[in-house]
Design a protein around this motif. Structure first.
Motif, PDB file in Angstrom:
ATOM      1  N   GLN A 148       1.135  15.806   3.563  1.00  0.00           N
ATOM      2  CA  GLN A 148       2.300  15.194   2.935  1.00  0.00           C
ATOM      3  C   GLN A 148       1.958  14.791   1.508  1.00  0.00           C
ATOM      4  O   GLN A 148       0.898  14.218   1.259  1.00  0.00           O
ATOM      5  CB  GLN A 148       2.758  13.954   3.712  1.00  0.00           C
ATOM      6  N   ARG A 149       2.872  15.059   0.597  1.00  0.00           N
ATOM      7  CA  ARG A 149       2.761  14.641  -0.802  1.00  0.00           C
ATOM      8  C   ARG A 149       4.098  14.016  -1.172  1.00  0.00           C
ATOM      9  O   ARG A 149       5.139  14.650  -1.036  1.00  0.00           O
ATOM     10  CB  ARG A 149       2.444  15.837  -1.688  1.00  0.00           C
TER      11      ARG A 149
ATOM     12  N   ASN B 183       0.866  -1.182   0.000  1.00  0.00           N
ATOM     13  CA  ASN B 183       0.000   0.000   0.000  1.00  0.00           C
ATOM     14  C   ASN B 183       0.901   1.229   0.000  1.00  0.00           C
ATOM     15  O   ASN B 183       1.621   1.474   0.962  1.00  0.00           O
ATOM     16  CB  ASN B 183      -0.878   0.027   1.255  1.00  0.00           C
ATOM     17  N   LEU B 184       0.881   1.989  -1.066  1.00  0.00           N
ATOM     18  CA  LEU B 184       1.763   3.139  -1.203  1.00  0.00           C
ATOM     19  C   LEU B 184       0.902   4.386  -1.322  1.00  0.00           C
ATOM     20  O   LEU B 184       0.238   4.610  -2.331  1.00  0.00           O
ATOM     21  CB  LEU B 184       2.658   2.957  -2.430  1.00  0.00           C
ATOM     22  N   GLU B 185       0.909   5.181  -0.275  1.00  0.00           N
ATOM     23  CA  GLU B 185       0.075   6.387  -0.216  1.00  0.00           C
ATOM     24  C   GLU B 185       0.882   7.578  -0.731  1.00  0.00           C
ATOM     25  O   GLU B 185       1.872   7.971  -0.120  1.00  0.00           O
ATOM     26  CB  GLU B 185      -0.362   6.622   1.223  1.00  0.00           C
ATOM     27  N   THR B 186       0.459   8.162  -1.851  1.00  0.00           N
ATOM     28  CA  THR B 186       1.240   9.254  -2.446  1.00  0.00           C
ATOM     29  C   THR B 186       0.822  10.626  -1.935  1.00  0.00           C
ATOM     30  O   THR B 186       1.542  11.602  -2.120  1.00  0.00           O
ATOM     31  CB  THR B 186       1.122   9.237  -3.981  1.00  0.00           C
TER      32      THR B 186
ATOM     33  N   PHE C  55       3.863   5.584   4.042  1.00  0.00           N
ATOM     34  CA  PHE C  55       3.352   6.946   4.151  1.00  0.00           C
ATOM     35  C   PHE C  55       4.000   7.825   3.074  1.00  0.00           C
ATOM     36  O   PHE C  55       5.081   7.493   2.548  1.00  0.00           O
ATOM     37  CB  PHE C  55       3.657   7.539   5.528  1.00  0.00           C
ATOM     38  N   PRO C  56       3.408   8.976   2.758  1.00  0.00           N
ATOM     39  CA  PRO C  56       3.978   9.841   1.717  1.00  0.00           C
ATOM     40  C   PRO C  56       5.379  10.366   2.021  1.00  0.00           C
ATOM     41  O   PRO C  56       6.103  10.744   1.108  1.00  0.00           O
ATOM     42  CB  PRO C  56       2.973  11.000   1.632  1.00  0.00           C
TER      43      PRO C  56
ATOM     44  N   THR D 154       6.543   3.683  12.953  1.00  0.00           N
ATOM     45  CA  THR D 154       7.592   3.653  11.932  1.00  0.00           C
ATOM     46  C   THR D 154       8.320   2.327  12.003  1.00  0.00           C
ATOM     47  O   THR D 154       9.008   2.046  12.988  1.00  0.00           O
ATOM     48  CB  THR D 154       8.603   4.803  12.123  1.00  0.00           C
ATOM     49  N   MET D 155       8.168   1.501  10.984  1.00  0.00           N
ATOM     50  CA  MET D 155       8.901   0.251  10.896  1.00  0.00           C
ATOM     51  C   MET D 155      10.282   0.470  10.293  1.00  0.00           C
ATOM     52  O   MET D 155      11.242  -0.218  10.621  1.00  0.00           O
ATOM     53  CB  MET D 155       8.134  -0.766  10.043  1.00  0.00           C
ATOM     54  N   ALA D 156      10.364   1.419   9.375  1.00  0.00           N
ATOM     55  CA  ALA D 156      11.628   1.778   8.729  1.00  0.00           C
ATOM     56  C   ALA D 156      11.395   3.047   7.917  1.00  0.00           C
ATOM     57  O   ALA D 156      10.250   3.428   7.660  1.00  0.00           O
ATOM     58  CB  ALA D 156      12.130   0.650   7.826  1.00  0.00           C
TER      59      ALA D 156
END
Length: 326
Positions: free
Chosen positions: A86-87, A60-63, A239-240, A256-258
């Protein structure tokens, strides 16, 4: 493929959600936990049996971290939003997709998280790059459809395997623009023969899960959820700003995993933080604070993929029909 309309249990399901929201939510979750307990345990055992973590089943990639919806069950709705805007930087986006390509990723990918993807004006361009870079991946878009029209459907469908339109409403009817899309696709099936378009009629005031305590209309800070969760074993959630969060229930981006700006994606999937979380929730959520009171369970693509893997590995036989919950 034909365009489809799905309304969970029709008028019966709609009225249950509307008139008995808590009962509807609790009954659904109890059923899902009961029927999926064995599959979840089997997949987690399978995961830990590997020398290296298996591929994530969904990326899942949130832009962009904004939504134009007003769903009562989501902190990301435009009235409840608390996240700093965030963008995603384009260089970061292309780097992540290139790393997925180098990794040989061929599972599910969506440029979506707790947001509305069409708020990002680059979304078609991004999907085109994903399709060219990851020809064997199953790419799907999930949208609330508020910004959607026929031209946008035509623009995005060459690059996705599935387009999911969540028609959130109060009257169990399609929005005018979604109705126009449905009628056009129905009349021109050849234009869309390579894509699955699914319209889901959703009750905008539904009580679903508490999403780790973030859901505006369902709070829980005392009832510990004893069931485990598959998402740390199956999902990458980005996250973005490039951080990998724990899951889609982190609406406030607090985990935050990484950080993919400094850690390669494949390495991040096996970070020490991830390993700690996976061990902590292996037999239940009570040992990890973020998950302790969360009752989220997703019964969609994730479980279909899990049961396919278990079936093919000989761990389990058979598969069950999935229903959406998110």
């Amino acid at each position: 493929m034909a365009i489809r309309i799905h309304n969970f249990l029709g008028s019966l399901g709609w009225n249950l959600q509307k008139k008995f929201p808590q009962l509807s939510s609790d009954s659904y979750l109890k059923l899902q936990f009961l029927t999926r307990r064995r599959s979840q345990k089997a997949y987690i055992d399978y995961f830990f049996s590997k020398e290296e973590p298996p591929y994530p089943l969904i990326v899942n990639l949130e832009t962009i971290n904004r939504c134009n919806g007003s769903c009562a069950f989501c902190t990301a709705n435009k009235y409840a939003e608390k996240r700093p805007y965030q963008r995603m930087e384009e260089t970061l986006f292309y780097s992540i997709i290139d790393q997925l390509k180098d990794w040989g990723f061929s599972e599910h990918l969506t440029l979506y998280g707790n947001n509305e993807p069409w708020l990002d004006t680059r979304i078609v361009e991004f999907h085109e790059y994903c399709r060219k870079s990851l020809p064997n991946a199953f790419i799907f878009m999930s949208t609330n459809g508020l910004l959607l029209d026929i031209e946008k459907v035509k623009a995005i469908t060459p690059f996705v395997n599935q387009l999911i339109i969540n028609n959130y409403c109060l009257d169990m009817k399609l929005h005018d623009n979604v109705r126009e899309i449905y009628e056009y696709v129905t009349a021109h099936p050849e234009e869309f023969r390579h894509v699955d378009i699914l319209i889901q009629i959703r009750y905008a005031q539904a009580v679903l899960t508490n999403r780790a305590g973030s859901a505006p209309n369902k709070k829980n800070s005392s009832k510990i959820v004893t069931e485990t969760c598959l998402m740390p074993y199956t999902d990458v959630f980005i996250f973005p700003d490039g951080r990998m969060g724990l899951c889609c229930c982190d609406n406030l981006e607090s985990t935050t995993m990484a950080d993919l700006k400094v850690t390669p994606l494949k390495e991040a999937w096996n970070s020490e933080t991830y390993r700690m979380v996976r061990q902590a929730i292996r037999n239940g959520r009570s040992e990890y604070p973020f998950c302790k009171y969360c009752d989220f369970i997703d019964a969609g693509l994730r479980m279909d993929a899990v049961e396919d893997i278990l079936k093919n590995s000989g761990t389990m036989r058979g598969a069950r029909q999935s229903m959406f919950s998110k």
